[in-house]
Write an enzyme that holds these catalytic residues in place. Structure first.
Site: not given
Ligand code: BMP
Length: 216
Positions: A57, A164, A166-170, A172-173
């Site tokens: 980043k 990004p 999907v999954g841990a942040q809510g 859906k795939p």
């Molecule tokens: P995870 O699926 O475990 O939440 O990981 C998300 C990944 O995407 C992390 O590597 C994070 O740095 C990246 N990411 C994100 O979560 N949000 C953004 O807006 C930009 C990202 O690169």
């Protein structure tokens, strides 16, 4: 397939090799490089012959961004930088270096966490001006706010969009793919599983199912 594995902890290179066949690429973040070192990061890149992305980043002046990625330029295909830093003296210099070295630039257009609505989303027009000026290969846009992915896909029909959230942040795939993303970036849902390769296959299946539904 439209899946990038986010590696944010120091996974064994042999484990990465075993997941590599089930993903389109890997994205290595700063925390595992700080913990396990540059040699680990290079070994991981060499263990997977798919798209390799270094995600520091970047958000600094050009010279410092260049120095930050120099050790990785032989092994990683693409590099993620923030777009809000602007072109002159920063992204223009980074883009020039990456072009010279045959590497790709990915710009963050918006982020997946709620706070991104405070600054990134209201600035989207300015962000798009930066994107237009720099011409990156790819854009990061949040799976958690598909309307942003849709907007960017409409404006940039030919760019690679990586989502990004999907999954841990809510999200859906498959949901970001349905909104126009090229790839979904998935980390903990896969790396936190007892069998990461199997988890990656399950994410792919879920993506296919959801994409099948939205494309009719
Ligand atoms: P995870 O699926 O475990 O939440 O990981 C998300 C990944 O995407 C992390 O590597 C994070 O740095 C990246 N990411 C994100 O979560 N949000 C953004 O807006 C930009 C990202 O690169």
């Amino acid at each position: 397939m439209a899946l990038i594995l986010a590696i944010d902890r120091p996974l064994d290179a042999s484990l990465v090799r075993s997941i590599c066949g089930d993903v389109d690429g890997i994205k290595v973040g700063l925390p595992p490089v700080l913990k396990a070192g540059i040699d680990w990061a290079l070994e991981v890149a060499r263990s997977c012959s798919k798209l390799t992305i270094l995600d520091f980043k970047l958000a600094d002046i050009g010279a410092i961004m260049e120095a930050s990625i120099e050790p990785f330029l032989g092994d990683y295909d693409a590099y993620i930088a923030h777009s809000f830093i602007g072109a002159e003296g920063a992204l223009s210099e980074l883009k020039e270096l990456l072009d010279r070295r045959g590497r790709k630039l990915i710009l963050v257009a918006s982020m997946s966490h709620p706070g991104s609505r405070d600054v990134y989303d209201p600035s989207i027009q300015m962000i798009e001006d930066v994107i237009d000026g720099i011409g990156p290969w790819g854009l990061v846009a949040p799976a958690t706010r598909p309307q942003i992915v849709r907007r960017l896909r409409t404006r940039y029909p030919d760019k690679v969009i990586l989502s990004p959230g999907v999954g841990a942040q809510g999200a859906k795939p498959g949901s970001a793919i349905c909104a126009g993303a090229t790839y979904e970036i998935v980390g903990r849902m896969i790396t936190g599983s007892r069998d990461p390769a199997e988890a990656a296959r399950r994410v792919r299946e879920a993506q296919d199912e959801e994409a099948g539904r939205c494309r009719g």
